[in-house]
Motif scaffolding. Structure first.
Motif, PDB file in Angstrom:
ATOM      1  N   ALA A  12       0.831  -1.210   0.000  1.00  0.00           N
ATOM      2  CA  ALA A  12       0.000   0.000   0.000  1.00  0.00           C
ATOM      3  C   ALA A  12       0.862   1.256   0.000  1.00  0.00           C
ATOM      4  O   ALA A  12       0.640   2.182  -0.792  1.00  0.00           O
ATOM      5  N   GLU A  31       9.864   3.323   7.105  1.00  0.00           N
ATOM      6  CA  GLU A  31       9.588   1.889   7.310  1.00  0.00           C
ATOM      7  C   GLU A  31      10.338   1.402   8.546  1.00  0.00           C
ATOM      8  O   GLU A  31      11.511   1.685   8.709  1.00  0.00           O
ATOM      9  N   GLN A  38       4.518  -7.498   4.503  1.00  0.00           N
ATOM     10  CA  GLN A  38       4.236  -8.942   4.626  1.00  0.00           C
ATOM     11  C   GLN A  38       4.577  -9.721   3.370  1.00  0.00           C
ATOM     12  O   GLN A  38       5.012 -10.866   3.444  1.00  0.00           O
ATOM     13  N   ASN A  47      -1.246 -14.531  -7.396  1.00  0.00           N
ATOM     14  CA  ASN A  47      -2.584 -14.038  -7.739  1.00  0.00           C
ATOM     15  C   ASN A  47      -2.568 -12.545  -8.033  1.00  0.00           C
ATOM     16  O   ASN A  47      -3.557 -11.859  -7.829  1.00  0.00           O
ATOM     17  N   VAL A  79       7.411   4.931  13.380  1.00  0.00           N
ATOM     18  CA  VAL A  79       6.639   6.134  13.700  1.00  0.00           C
ATOM     19  C   VAL A  79       5.866   5.898  14.995  1.00  0.00           C
ATOM     20  O   VAL A  79       5.117   4.917  15.120  1.00  0.00           O
ATOM     21  N   ASP A 271      -3.878  -3.047   4.505  1.00  0.00           N
ATOM     22  CA  ASP A 271      -4.369  -3.973   5.532  1.00  0.00           C
ATOM     23  C   ASP A 271      -4.674  -3.305   6.867  1.00  0.00           C
ATOM     24  O   ASP A 271      -5.385  -3.879   7.694  1.00  0.00           O
ATOM     25  N   GLN A 279      -5.276  -8.312   0.649  1.00  0.00           N
ATOM     26  CA  GLN A 279      -4.431  -8.919  -0.363  1.00  0.00           C
ATOM     27  C   GLN A 279      -3.531  -7.840  -0.947  1.00  0.00           C
ATOM     28  O   GLN A 279      -3.785  -6.645  -0.767  1.00  0.00           O
ATOM     29  N   VAL A 280      -2.528  -8.268  -1.718  1.00  0.00           N
ATOM     30  CA  VAL A 280      -1.632  -7.293  -2.352  1.00  0.00           C
ATOM     31  C   VAL A 280      -2.424  -6.398  -3.301  1.00  0.00           C
ATOM     32  O   VAL A 280      -2.276  -5.169  -3.296  1.00  0.00           O
TER      33      VAL A 280
HETATM   34  C1  LIG Z   1       3.284 -15.233   4.233  1.00  0.00           C
HETATM   35  C2  LIG Z   1       2.292 -14.350   3.513  1.00  0.00           C
HETATM   36  C3  LIG Z   1       1.899 -14.680   2.236  1.00  0.00           C
HETATM   37  C4  LIG Z   1       0.991 -13.877   1.544  1.00  0.00           C
HETATM   38  N1  LIG Z   1       0.664 -14.220   0.262  1.00  0.00           N
HETATM   39  C5  LIG Z   1      -0.148 -13.403  -0.460  1.00  0.00           C
HETATM   40  C6  LIG Z   1      -0.426 -13.703  -1.824  1.00  0.00           C
HETATM   41  O1  LIG Z   1       0.042 -14.705  -2.376  1.00  0.00           O
HETATM   42  N2  LIG Z   1      -1.224 -12.847  -2.504  1.00  0.00           N
HETATM   43  C7  LIG Z   1      -1.761 -11.722  -1.938  1.00  0.00           C
HETATM   44  O2  LIG Z   1      -2.436 -10.974  -2.628  1.00  0.00           O
HETATM   45  N3  LIG Z   1      -1.507 -11.424  -0.639  1.00  0.00           N
HETATM   46  C8  LIG Z   1      -0.717 -12.234   0.115  1.00  0.00           C
HETATM   47  N4  LIG Z   1      -0.469 -11.934   1.431  1.00  0.00           N
HETATM   48  C9  LIG Z   1      -1.118 -10.739   2.025  1.00  0.00           C
HETATM   49  C10 LIG Z   1      -0.378  -9.463   1.578  1.00  0.00           C
HETATM   50  O3  LIG Z   1       0.998  -9.611   1.796  1.00  0.00           O
HETATM   51  C11 LIG Z   1      -0.925  -8.261   2.341  1.00  0.00           C
HETATM   52  O4  LIG Z   1      -2.297  -8.134   2.104  1.00  0.00           O
HETATM   53  C12 LIG Z   1      -0.209  -6.965   1.918  1.00  0.00           C
HETATM   54  O5  LIG Z   1       1.178  -7.067   2.134  1.00  0.00           O
HETATM   55  C13 LIG Z   1      -0.751  -5.757   2.677  1.00  0.00           C
HETATM   56  O6  LIG Z   1       0.014  -4.657   2.321  1.00  0.00           O
HETATM   57  P1  LIG Z   1       0.096  -3.364   3.270  1.00  0.00           P
HETATM   58  O7  LIG Z   1       1.037  -2.438   2.609  1.00  0.00           O
HETATM   59  O8  LIG Z   1      -1.261  -2.886   3.579  1.00  0.00           O
HETATM   60  O9  LIG Z   1       0.672  -3.886   4.657  1.00  0.00           O
HETATM   61  P2  LIG Z   1       2.002  -4.666   5.029  1.00  0.00           P
HETATM   62  O10 LIG Z   1       2.433  -5.551   3.938  1.00  0.00           O
HETATM   63  O11 LIG Z   1       1.712  -5.262   6.364  1.00  0.00           O
HETATM   64  O12 LIG Z   1       3.090  -3.518   5.183  1.00  0.00           O
HETATM   65  C14 LIG Z   1       3.034  -2.589   6.233  1.00  0.00           C
HETATM   66  C15 LIG Z   1       4.417  -2.057   6.497  1.00  0.00           C
HETATM   67  O13 LIG Z   1       4.342  -0.991   7.437  1.00  0.00           O
HETATM   68  C16 LIG Z   1       5.423  -1.091   8.351  1.00  0.00           C
HETATM   69  N5  LIG Z   1       5.017  -0.389   9.581  1.00  0.00           N
HETATM   70  C17 LIG Z   1       4.018  -0.740  10.433  1.00  0.00           C
HETATM   71  N6  LIG Z   1       3.913   0.147  11.438  1.00  0.00           N
HETATM   72  C18 LIG Z   1       4.890   1.062  11.233  1.00  0.00           C
HETATM   73  C19 LIG Z   1       5.309   2.210  11.957  1.00  0.00           C
HETATM   74  N7  LIG Z   1       4.687   2.614  13.092  1.00  0.00           N
HETATM   75  N8  LIG Z   1       6.351   2.932  11.484  1.00  0.00           N
HETATM   76  C20 LIG Z   1       6.985   2.547  10.331  1.00  0.00           C
HETATM   77  N9  LIG Z   1       6.644   1.451   9.616  1.00  0.00           N
HETATM   78  C21 LIG Z   1       5.591   0.730  10.048  1.00  0.00           C
HETATM   79  C22 LIG Z   1       5.596  -2.585   8.530  1.00  0.00           C
HETATM   80  O14 LIG Z   1       6.895  -2.895   9.004  1.00  0.00           O
HETATM   81  C23 LIG Z   1       5.339  -3.088   7.113  1.00  0.00           C
HETATM   82  O15 LIG Z   1       6.535  -3.174   6.353  1.00  0.00           O
HETATM   83  C24 LIG Z   1       0.433 -12.726   2.155  1.00  0.00           C
HETATM   84  C25 LIG Z   1       0.804 -12.400   3.465  1.00  0.00           C
HETATM   85  C26 LIG Z   1       1.730 -13.201   4.153  1.00  0.00           C
HETATM   86  C27 LIG Z   1       2.128 -12.864   5.569  1.00  0.00           C
END
Ligand SMILES: Cc1cc2nc3c(=O)[nH]c(=O)nc-3n(C[C@H](O)[C@H](O)[C@H](O)COP(=O)(O)OP(=O)(O)OC[C@H]3O[C@@H](n4cnc5c(N)ncnc54)[C@H](O)[C@@H]3O)c2cc1C
Length: 302
Positions: A12, A31, A38, A47, A79, A271, A279-280
């Motif tokens: 995101a 970060e 994740q 996917n 943060v 998320d 999902q991604v």
């Molecule tokens: C093992 C695994 C397999 C997966 N496989 C799939 C798949 O095949 N297909 C799919 O679509 N989805 C998959 N997912 C789900 C997908 O990874 C997530 O839906 C997606 O990564 C969400 O993205 P995001 O950016 O919202 O959050 P995140 O990926 O959780 O990223 C959030 C980031 O914010 C950082 N952060 C948090 N709080 C702070 C703070 N206070 N200060 C600074 N940094 C901070 C964290 O360290 C993290 O790097 C999988 C998840 C896992 C765990």
């Protein structure tokens, strides 16, 4: 003063940065752990539209390179506070203090732990929440995977490539994962499936040696020995630090369809927000929507 500060370099946050940088805005991305969030822990992303198969880490690296080439400011740190000092004026504290006209929270979720005694102590000593990160330590050994969703099944499949035997233990009598990957896992000769096991105790002194389960079918306690245990039982949000400026529902941030929180100029994407599908592809979409909303906000308030 930056135009925008983005908290979190997961899908995101990276996608929001891409859109904002292409609009020539000044973006600081912060970060706390590692680039990619994740998905960087997933051995396979299968996917995501138009990409048949790629490792999560490779996908995240490509996206980070794309925003790096566009001139993102990037820093590591957690943060801990966001303050709103005036119209289009935020102060973000991550050890260093930086200011911006708008903020996007893209803090995602992190793994849920079993909540058993000694769990913290065993991390890195036989217990892991990430098969991609730690699987190689258990080459040709016996491991357990605790969990029943997509992540647990993916872990079992990737560990089966490395380990002698993988036993996947579910809490109920079935998997809550996509049928296609459950079938793939079931076809692997070195994967053993055990249902109705509730984790009760982590065994071992300095190194984890196994898990004691309650077998919910027989009512008996049962010990499964293993060289490594991978836990994949869901995720939890961590948005407490932002609570003064956002509304939370079970820890997730509520936003409108423009990803706007209750505080003007403060957006949330991915998320970390209240949503049904994590999902991604949905995180990337949220990031893009948040970025477009930020642009509109800045053109109204700058
Ligand atoms: C093992 C695994 C397999 C997966 N496989 C799939 C798949 O095949 N297909 C799919 O679509 N989805 C998959 N997912 C789900 C997908 O990874 C997530 O839906 C997606 O990564 C969400 O993205 P995001 O950016 O919202 O959050 P995140 O990926 O959780 O990223 C959030 C980031 O914010 C950082 N952060 C948090 N709080 C702070 C703070 N206070 N200060 C600074 N940094 C901070 C964290 O360290 C993290 O790097 C999988 C998840 C896992 C765990």
């Amino acid at each position: 003063m930056h135009d925008v500060i983005i908290i979190g370099a997961g899908p995101a946050g990276l996608s929001a940065a891409l859109y904002l940088l292409r609009s020539n805005l000044d973006v600081l991305l912060i970060e706390k752990e590692g680039i990619g969030g994740q998905i960087a822990k997933s051995p396979r992303l299968e996917n995501y539209p138009a990409i048949e198969s790629i490792s999560g880490m490779e996908w995240a690296d490509k996206l980070f390179n794309q925003i790096d080439n566009l001139g993102v400011h990037f820093d590591f740190g957690e943060v801990t506070t966001i303050k709103k000092l005036g119209e289009a004026h935020f102060q973000v504290d991550y050890g260093t203090i930086e200011e911006s006209k708008a903020v996007i929270i893209a803090s995602g979720v992190s793994h849920r732990s079993l909540g058993l005694p000694k769990e913290e102590q065993f991390v890195g000593h036989g217990l892991s929440y990430c098969a991609t990160c730690d699987g190689a330590f258990y080459k040709d050994q016996d491991v357990l995977v605790v969990g029943d969703g997509n992540t647990a099944v993916q872990y079992a499949i990737s560990l089966a490539n490395l380990c002698k035997k993988v036993t996947i233990c579910t809490l109920f009598g079935k998997f809550f994962a996509d049928e296609i990957i459950v079938k793939r896992m079931e076809s692997l000769p070195n994967v053993v499936i055990r249902h109705n096991l509730e984790s009760k105790e982590l065994l071992g002194d300095k190194e984890l040696t196994g898990v004691r389960f309650l077998n919910k079918e027989s009512g008996e306690m049962e010990t499964l020995n293993a060289d490594g245990v991978f836990v994949a039982i869901g995720q939890v949000p961590h948005n407490e630090a932002f609570a003064p400026l956002v509304d939370l529902e079970k820890g997730f941030i509520t936003v409108d369809e423009d990803m706007q929180t209750k505080t003007p100029g403060l957006f949330a994407a991915g998320d970390c927000r209240v949503k049904k599908t994590r999902q991604v592809v949905t995180a990337v979409s949220d990031g893009a929507i948040a970025a477009v909303s930020v642009e509109k906000y800045l053109s109204r308030n700058s």
